[in-house]
Scaffold this motif. Sequence first.
Motif, PDB file in Angstrom:
ATOM      1  N   GLU A 158     103.202-100.596  34.009  1.00  0.00           N
ATOM      2  CA  GLU A 158     102.409 -99.410  33.689  1.00  0.00           C
ATOM      3  C   GLU A 158     103.258 -98.331  33.030  1.00  0.00           C
ATOM      4  N   LEU A 159     104.420 -98.066  33.578  1.00  0.00           N
ATOM      5  CA  LEU A 159     105.279 -97.002  33.049  1.00  0.00           C
ATOM      6  C   LEU A 159     105.829 -97.350  31.675  1.00  0.00           C
ATOM      7  N   SER A 160     106.310 -98.583  31.504  1.00  0.00           N
ATOM      8  CA  SER A 160     106.927 -98.961  30.225  1.00  0.00           C
ATOM      9  C   SER A 160     105.892 -99.125  29.123  1.00  0.00           C
ATOM     10  N   THR A 161     104.614 -99.199  29.492  1.00  0.00           N
ATOM     11  CA  THR A 161     103.527 -99.227  28.505  1.00  0.00           C
ATOM     12  C   THR A 161     103.035 -97.813  28.204  1.00  0.00           C
ATOM     13  N   ALA A 162     102.803 -97.027  29.262  1.00  0.00           N
ATOM     14  CA  ALA A 162     102.137 -95.731  29.093  1.00  0.00           C
ATOM     15  C   ALA A 162     103.014 -94.674  28.438  1.00  0.00           C
ATOM     16  N   TYR A 163     104.273 -94.563  28.838  1.00  0.00           N
ATOM     17  CA  TYR A 163     105.139 -93.537  28.245  1.00  0.00           C
ATOM     18  C   TYR A 163     105.240 -93.670  26.717  1.00  0.00           C
ATOM     19  N   PRO A 164     105.650 -94.849  26.194  1.00  0.00           N
ATOM     20  CA  PRO A 164     105.786 -94.932  24.733  1.00  0.00           C
ATOM     21  C   PRO A 164     104.460 -94.772  24.006  1.00  0.00           C
ATOM     22  N   ALA A 165     103.373 -95.258  24.604  1.00  0.00           N
ATOM     23  CA  ALA A 165     102.069 -95.101  23.955  1.00  0.00           C
ATOM     24  C   ALA A 165     101.705 -93.627  23.836  1.00  0.00           C
ATOM     25  N   LEU A 166     101.988 -92.858  24.863  1.00  0.00           N
ATOM     26  CA  LEU A 166     101.680 -91.425  24.859  1.00  0.00           C
ATOM     27  C   LEU A 166     102.438 -90.699  23.758  1.00  0.00           C
ATOM     28  N   PHE A 167     103.739 -90.940  23.663  1.00  0.00           N
ATOM     29  CA  PHE A 167     104.551 -90.203  22.690  1.00  0.00           C
ATOM     30  C   PHE A 167     104.388 -90.742  21.264  1.00  0.00           C
ATOM     31  N   THR A 168     103.937 -91.980  21.134  1.00  0.00           N
ATOM     32  CA  THR A 168     103.628 -92.511  19.809  1.00  0.00           C
ATOM     33  C   THR A 168     102.318 -91.929  19.289  1.00  0.00           C
ATOM     34  N   ARG A 169     101.338 -91.829  20.179  1.00  0.00           N
ATOM     35  CA  ARG A 169     100.033 -91.298  19.786  1.00  0.00           C
ATOM     36  C   ARG A 169     100.093 -89.797  19.522  1.00  0.00           C
ATOM     37  N   PHE A 170     100.873 -89.069  20.319  1.00  0.00           N
ATOM     38  CA  PHE A 170     100.968 -87.618  20.180  1.00  0.00           C
ATOM     39  C   PHE A 170     102.437 -87.215  20.010  1.00  0.00           C
ATOM     40  N   PRO A 171     103.006 -87.441  18.830  1.00  0.00           N
ATOM     41  CA  PRO A 171     104.431 -87.127  18.634  1.00  0.00           C
ATOM     42  C   PRO A 171     104.750 -85.644  18.760  1.00  0.00           C
ATOM     43  N   SER A 172     103.739 -84.791  18.624  1.00  0.00           N
ATOM     44  CA  SER A 172     103.965 -83.347  18.766  1.00  0.00           C
ATOM     45  C   SER A 172     103.650 -82.853  20.173  1.00  0.00           C
ATOM     46  N   LEU A 173     103.495 -83.757  21.124  1.00  0.00           N
ATOM     47  CA  LEU A 173     103.159 -83.383  22.501  1.00  0.00           C
ATOM     48  C   LEU A 173     104.172 -82.377  23.046  1.00  0.00           C
ATOM     49  N   ARG A 174     103.674 -81.356  23.713  1.00  0.00           N
ATOM     50  CA  ARG A 174     104.538 -80.325  24.293  1.00  0.00           C
ATOM     51  C   ARG A 174     103.796 -79.634  25.420  1.00  0.00           C
ATOM     52  N   LEU A 175     104.537 -78.903  26.251  1.00  0.00           N
ATOM     53  CA  LEU A 175     103.929 -78.163  27.339  1.00  0.00           C
ATOM     54  C   LEU A 175     103.045 -77.048  26.777  1.00  0.00           C
ATOM     55  N   ALA A 176     101.917 -76.810  27.446  1.00  0.00           N
ATOM     56  CA  ALA A 176     101.011 -75.749  27.017  1.00  0.00           C
ATOM     57  C   ALA A 176     101.256 -74.449  27.770  1.00  0.00           C
ATOM     58  N   VAL A 177     102.160 -74.497  28.751  1.00  0.00           N
ATOM     59  CA  VAL A 177     102.525 -73.308  29.540  1.00  0.00           C
ATOM     60  C   VAL A 177     104.037 -73.318  29.702  1.00  0.00           C
ATOM     61  N   PRO A 178     104.644 -72.196  30.061  1.00  0.00           N
ATOM     62  CA  PRO A 178     106.091 -72.203  30.312  1.00  0.00           C
ATOM     63  C   PRO A 178     106.443 -73.194  31.425  1.00  0.00           C
ATOM     64  N   ALA A 179     107.598 -73.833  31.282  1.00  0.00           N
ATOM     65  CA  ALA A 179     108.025 -74.846  32.261  1.00  0.00           C
ATOM     66  C   ALA A 179     108.058 -74.280  33.674  1.00  0.00           C
ATOM     67  N   GLU A 180     108.433 -73.013  33.810  1.00  0.00           N
ATOM     68  CA  GLU A 180     108.539 -72.431  35.153  1.00  0.00           C
ATOM     69  C   GLU A 180     107.177 -72.237  35.823  1.00  0.00           C
ATOM     70  N   ASP A 181     106.093 -72.367  35.050  1.00  0.00           N
ATOM     71  CA  ASP A 181     104.755 -72.228  35.629  1.00  0.00           C
ATOM     72  C   ASP A 181     104.195 -73.542  36.150  1.00  0.00           C
ATOM     73  N   ILE A 182     104.905 -74.655  35.919  1.00  0.00           N
ATOM     74  CA  ILE A 182     104.444 -75.952  36.407  1.00  0.00           C
ATOM     75  C   ILE A 182     104.712 -76.034  37.910  1.00  0.00           C
ATOM     76  N   ALA A 183     103.656 -76.254  38.686  1.00  0.00           N
ATOM     77  CA  ALA A 183     103.775 -76.294  40.148  1.00  0.00           C
ATOM     78  C   ALA A 183     104.199 -77.688  40.612  1.00  0.00           C
ATOM     79  N   ILE A 184     105.278 -77.746  41.397  1.00  0.00           N
ATOM     80  CA  ILE A 184     105.791 -78.997  41.932  1.00  0.00           C
ATOM     81  C   ILE A 184     105.245 -79.209  43.334  1.00  0.00           C
ATOM     82  N   ARG A 185     104.888 -80.431  43.667  1.00  0.00           N
ATOM     83  CA  ARG A 185     104.423 -80.737  45.014  1.00  0.00           C
ATOM     84  C   ARG A 185     105.548 -80.454  46.017  1.00  0.00           C
ATOM     85  N   PRO A 186     105.194 -79.975  47.212  1.00  0.00           N
ATOM     86  CA  PRO A 186     106.230 -79.593  48.182  1.00  0.00           C
ATOM     87  C   PRO A 186     107.080 -80.777  48.638  1.00  0.00           C
TER      88      PRO A 186
END
Length: 398
Positions: A353-381
């Motif tokens: 799943e991982l070796s298929t999904a990661y490259p497919a995501l970045f190939t389909r959306f080469p300009s993919l980027r965060l839509a918010v500042p990195a510090e605003d991403i909430a990490i699970r405790p």
Amino acid sequence: MTNHAHTVTALPAARTPGCPFDPPQELSQAHEHGPISRLPFPGGHDGWLITGHQLARSVLGDPRFSSRQELMRSPFIDLGDIPAPAAPPGMFIMMDGAEHSRYRKLLAGKFTVRRMRLLTERVEQVTAERLDAMAASGPPADLVSAFAQPIPAIMICELLGVPATDRPFFQEHVATMFDEDAPEEDRYASHGAVHGYIATLVSAKRAAPTDDVLSDLTDTDLSEAELIGAAGLLLAAGMDTTSNMLSLGTFALLSDPRQVAVLLDDPGQAVEELLRYLSVVHRRPRVALEDVELAGHAVKAGDQVILALNTANRDPERFDAPGALDAGRSAIGHLAFGHGVHQCLGQQLARVELSTAYPALFTRFPSLRLAVPAEDIAIRPEAGDVIGVKSLPVTWDA
């Protein structure tokens, strides 16, 4: 032999602000004193923390250390002297010896490398469908709900024979079960809903088997309760861990875009490095069944040991520059899937799943980027068993 070990006053429950991919600073500092530290448990019980790779691997493969639920204590809260219950039927990851191996033998053949690789084409189809849906909706999107959760959910549900119409129900309730911020009553309600549905599904598979793992298991000596427990464990584990690897891994790659080109060149190797670097299943508990010497320290029978897999996977004695994400390195030997008889049963499915999904995501959306500042991403405790992001807002050039 000495027991003059460094002491960690409490197991960290949060990551260091600004370091979303790194283990809590207290764990790294403990490792500077050696591969094992004392870790007092709430209520005054003795315990140990292992941060070294070699020592963690050794304990994971040592039958003198138990995974049995009824022997465990919480490292975060004092539950008094009320004994923990034994593992429910089917929850084989919380069992030892013959009891554990009985389940393992029945299931191992269903998750072989060959069988999981045969699923690659289906993983590619599911991934493409999710990317099509993201493109159709347009940016921005929450990568967790749009991509990271559905792919493993669909795959594990198909493997176990959950009808397509019921999969959204599963995805919703499993997400609630693992959401540490959800009210406790909601988590219990979701657990009950999943358990009830699986009981109905097991009965249906017994009456009319289909071509899936759960139907195969109805033709074994597993009881109704054992089938329900094992199926629930496989469903929940197959969704939550891989979902968090997909979303947290994407966050890590977006934070260091140089790694994306390396990933696209050799997805398999890059996935192993992401597994090592992130270690989303970041902690495993064990209990000593007898007196054991570990790195010169006397661990007594009944002592609980916490294996900090995230810190062990960043042990500089095992990996060069371990705090850096290097998608081109060989991360063979990491402990992200554990080690020994309890090594993750679904690791080959996760790798596909991982070796298929990661490259497919970045190939389909080469300009993919965060839509918010990195510090605003909430990490699970950190108090939970699995680390990840609660949501990952992303955007791209439409």
